[in-house]
Design a protein around this motif. Sequence first.
Motif, PDB file in Angstrom:
ATOM      1  N   VAL A 110       0.876  -1.171   0.000  1.00  0.00           N
ATOM      2  CA  VAL A 110       0.000   0.000   0.000  1.00  0.00           C
ATOM      3  C   VAL A 110       0.913   1.221   0.000  1.00  0.00           C
ATOM      4  CG1 VAL A 110      -1.791   1.287   1.208  1.00  0.00           C
ATOM      5  CG2 VAL A 110      -1.830  -1.220   1.236  1.00  0.00           C
ATOM      6  N   TRP A 111       0.825   2.011  -1.060  1.00  0.00           N
ATOM      7  CA  TRP A 111       1.699   3.174  -1.243  1.00  0.00           C
ATOM      8  C   TRP A 111       0.857   4.434  -1.089  1.00  0.00           C
ATOM      9  CZ3 TRP A 111       5.750   3.500  -5.782  1.00  0.00           C
ATOM     10  CH2 TRP A 111       6.516   4.665  -5.636  1.00  0.00           C
ATOM     11  N   TYR A 112       1.082   5.150   0.005  1.00  0.00           N
ATOM     12  CA  TYR A 112       0.363   6.398   0.280  1.00  0.00           C
ATOM     13  C   TYR A 112       1.303   7.577   0.109  1.00  0.00           C
ATOM     14  CZ  TYR A 112      -1.955  10.143   2.880  1.00  0.00           C
ATOM     15  OH  TYR A 112      -2.513  11.344   3.245  1.00  0.00           O
ATOM     16  N   PHE A 113       0.835   8.623  -0.576  1.00  0.00           N
ATOM     17  CA  PHE A 113       1.607   9.868  -0.606  1.00  0.00           C
ATOM     18  C   PHE A 113       0.664  11.052  -0.536  1.00  0.00           C
ATOM     19  CE2 PHE A 113       0.803   8.733  -5.012  1.00  0.00           C
ATOM     20  CZ  PHE A 113       0.502   9.925  -5.640  1.00  0.00           C
ATOM     21  N   GLY A 114       1.076  12.025   0.246  1.00  0.00           N
ATOM     22  CA  GLY A 114       0.250  13.214   0.416  1.00  0.00           C
ATOM     23  C   GLY A 114       0.403  13.820   1.788  1.00  0.00           C
ATOM     24  N   ASP A 115      -0.706  14.318   2.327  1.00  0.00           N
ATOM     25  CA  ASP A 115      -0.696  15.024   3.605  1.00  0.00           C
ATOM     26  C   ASP A 115      -0.639  14.042   4.771  1.00  0.00           C
ATOM     27  OD1 ASP A 115      -0.990  17.308   2.091  1.00  0.00           O
ATOM     28  OD2 ASP A 115      -3.172  17.355   2.312  1.00  0.00           O
ATOM     29  N   GLY A 116      -0.023  14.486   5.859  1.00  0.00           N
ATOM     30  CA  GLY A 116       0.074  13.666   7.060  1.00  0.00           C
ATOM     31  C   GLY A 116      -0.328  14.457   8.286  1.00  0.00           C
ATOM     32  N   GLU A 117      -0.785  13.757   9.303  1.00  0.00           N
ATOM     33  CA  GLU A 117      -1.197  14.428  10.536  1.00  0.00           C
ATOM     34  C   GLU A 117       0.018  14.798  11.367  1.00  0.00           C
ATOM     35  OE1 GLU A 117      -4.654  13.797  13.870  1.00  0.00           O
ATOM     36  OE2 GLU A 117      -3.328  12.105  13.465  1.00  0.00           O
ATOM     37  N   GLN A 118      -0.035  15.952  11.963  1.00  0.00           N
ATOM     38  CA  GLN A 118       1.053  16.460  12.795  1.00  0.00           C
ATOM     39  C   GLN A 118       1.438  15.469  13.878  1.00  0.00           C
ATOM     40  OE1 GLN A 118       2.392  19.700  12.461  1.00  0.00           O
ATOM     41  NE2 GLN A 118       3.865  19.400  14.108  1.00  0.00           N
ATOM     42  N   ASP A 119       2.716  15.126  13.930  1.00  0.00           N
ATOM     43  CA  ASP A 119       3.326  14.303  14.983  1.00  0.00           C
ATOM     44  C   ASP A 119       2.961  12.813  14.938  1.00  0.00           C
ATOM     45  OD1 ASP A 119       4.606  16.549  16.104  1.00  0.00           O
ATOM     46  OD2 ASP A 119       2.827  17.025  17.279  1.00  0.00           O
ATOM     47  N   THR A 120       1.978  12.409  14.141  1.00  0.00           N
ATOM     48  CA  THR A 120       1.568  11.001  14.125  1.00  0.00           C
ATOM     49  C   THR A 120       1.887  10.296  12.814  1.00  0.00           C
ATOM     50  OG1 THR A 120      -0.671  11.370  13.258  1.00  0.00           O
ATOM     51  CG2 THR A 120      -0.346  11.578  15.657  1.00  0.00           C
ATOM     52  N   GLY A 121       1.986  11.054  11.721  1.00  0.00           N
ATOM     53  CA  GLY A 121       2.181  10.433  10.421  1.00  0.00           C
ATOM     54  C   GLY A 121       0.941   9.741   9.898  1.00  0.00           C
ATOM     55  N   ASN A 122      -0.213   9.967  10.544  1.00  0.00           N
ATOM     56  CA  ASN A 122      -1.450   9.347  10.079  1.00  0.00           C
ATOM     57  C   ASN A 122      -1.844   9.904   8.718  1.00  0.00           C
ATOM     58  OD1 ASN A 122      -1.697   7.812  12.420  1.00  0.00           O
ATOM     59  ND2 ASN A 122      -2.881   9.380  13.475  1.00  0.00           N
ATOM     60  N   TRP A 123      -2.506   9.076   7.925  1.00  0.00           N
ATOM     61  CA  TRP A 123      -2.940   9.467   6.594  1.00  0.00           C
ATOM     62  C   TRP A 123      -4.215  10.299   6.687  1.00  0.00           C
ATOM     63  CZ3 TRP A 123      -2.431   3.928   4.075  1.00  0.00           C
ATOM     64  CH2 TRP A 123      -1.082   3.549   4.105  1.00  0.00           C
ATOM     65  N   CYS A 124      -4.249  11.417   5.995  1.00  0.00           N
ATOM     66  CA  CYS A 124      -5.311  12.404   6.177  1.00  0.00           C
ATOM     67  C   CYS A 124      -6.347  12.359   5.054  1.00  0.00           C
ATOM     68  CB  CYS A 124      -4.708  13.810   6.233  1.00  0.00           C
ATOM     69  SG  CYS A 124      -3.649  14.072   7.676  1.00  0.00           S
ATOM     70  N   PHE A 125      -7.605  12.584   5.454  1.00  0.00           N
ATOM     71  CA  PHE A 125      -8.720  12.554   4.518  1.00  0.00           C
ATOM     72  C   PHE A 125      -9.698  13.676   4.866  1.00  0.00           C
ATOM     73  CE2 PHE A 125      -6.853   8.359   4.850  1.00  0.00           C
ATOM     74  CZ  PHE A 125      -6.564   8.117   3.512  1.00  0.00           C
ATOM     75  N   PRO A 126     -10.666  13.960   4.002  1.00  0.00           N
ATOM     76  CA  PRO A 126     -11.571  15.097   4.231  1.00  0.00           C
ATOM     77  C   PRO A 126     -12.308  14.997   5.562  1.00  0.00           C
ATOM     78  CG  PRO A 126     -11.774  14.301   1.975  1.00  0.00           C
ATOM     79  CD  PRO A 126     -10.914  13.310   2.701  1.00  0.00           C
ATOM     80  N   GLY A 127     -12.713  16.167   6.057  1.00  0.00           N
ATOM     81  CA  GLY A 127     -13.481  16.219   7.290  1.00  0.00           C
ATOM     82  C   GLY A 127     -12.650  16.047   8.546  1.00  0.00           C
ATOM     83  N   GLY A 128     -11.336  16.214   8.432  1.00  0.00           N
ATOM     84  CA  GLY A 128     -10.481  16.071   9.607  1.00  0.00           C
ATOM     85  C   GLY A 128     -10.286  14.637  10.040  1.00  0.00           C
TER      86      GLY A 128
END
Length: 335
Positions: A110-128
């Motif tokens: 699974v290859w994810y690229f884009g925005d990440g959550e501050q300090d966690t590296g979680n993958w970000c999606f609409p609506g927070g």
Amino acid sequence: MNDVTQGPYRYSADYGTLEYTQECLVIQSMNLENPLVCQRKALELSGNSLPGDCKSELELVVSKLKSDPHRLLKANRIIKNIPGEEKDKNCVWEEIEGFLSNCTKQGATVWYFGDGEQDTGNWCFPGGTVITFSEILQIYKRCFKGKILTLLSDCPFSGQWAVDFVKELDRQHTPSCGHHTREEGMLIKVYASCGPDQIAREAWFASTAVVLNGDTRRLNFGREATENQTPTAYDFTRLQCSKDPYEKCDANSKWTWSDTFLQGGSRRQRLYLVRGKDKGRQAWHYVLIKPDVVGEFLKKISCGTIDVADYGQVLRSGWGQDPPEDVKQRFSSRF
């Protein structure tokens, strides 16, 4: 324990990595308007353009997958999550779950690229909303356990996901050797574009650090570092002890994953080949020195006789001046 010879793959003798053709899910999620989101640094390539003829990072990723004649990674599904083509967390969650459930190979990426959550590296999606490593682990255990899952995570703070898995394995008291993760069916690799406290640069990871080597039929991971960005590779399937895959592991509960991955490679730095005499005979010992006694060990060994077992764990011993070449090579590759 899983039979490592079955299936269309095999373990490499040196690093315990896998060589196989695997399916790949590509997820792009960027330019989201959300205060929790940390975006990657702007593209900093020559002329502010992508390598080759690619006009977007997604084109670059797809081009890289298609350029490999052996198709080590086959892009089965591409999810775009950009302004105008938004997909929420639940949609992406179902895509990941379906992808792993229906995967017919012994390995998946699974290859994810884009925005990440501050300090966690979680993958970000609409609506927070975000997808966490813990949630990926839930899907893995339910749909893909016992097979290899490679996570290519290219977002700010992406290295934190490896830290999360390290803590989970230590919480479960799993000794830090691939023998044990293979036995438990927890065959996960985390390739992160940056460290847990770093901001990734847009497109740099895809263009520079991920290399599909058709000659060796292997996914290589470039470790080149740039200023303020260090890609990190955590292969939790790799054997860390001195034994072969079919032999009984000599790692014990004192071997923690935190010690292996989070102490700046300290295990390698604390492995010593000690030569001396035992009952009048030449002998050698590979010793893993305890972190808090390294200084004392170095002082003692330079000026007198010591019992190396008092300072750490003796991993391998033998008679003679030097270890056999195969033993040297094994320790060199594992540590």
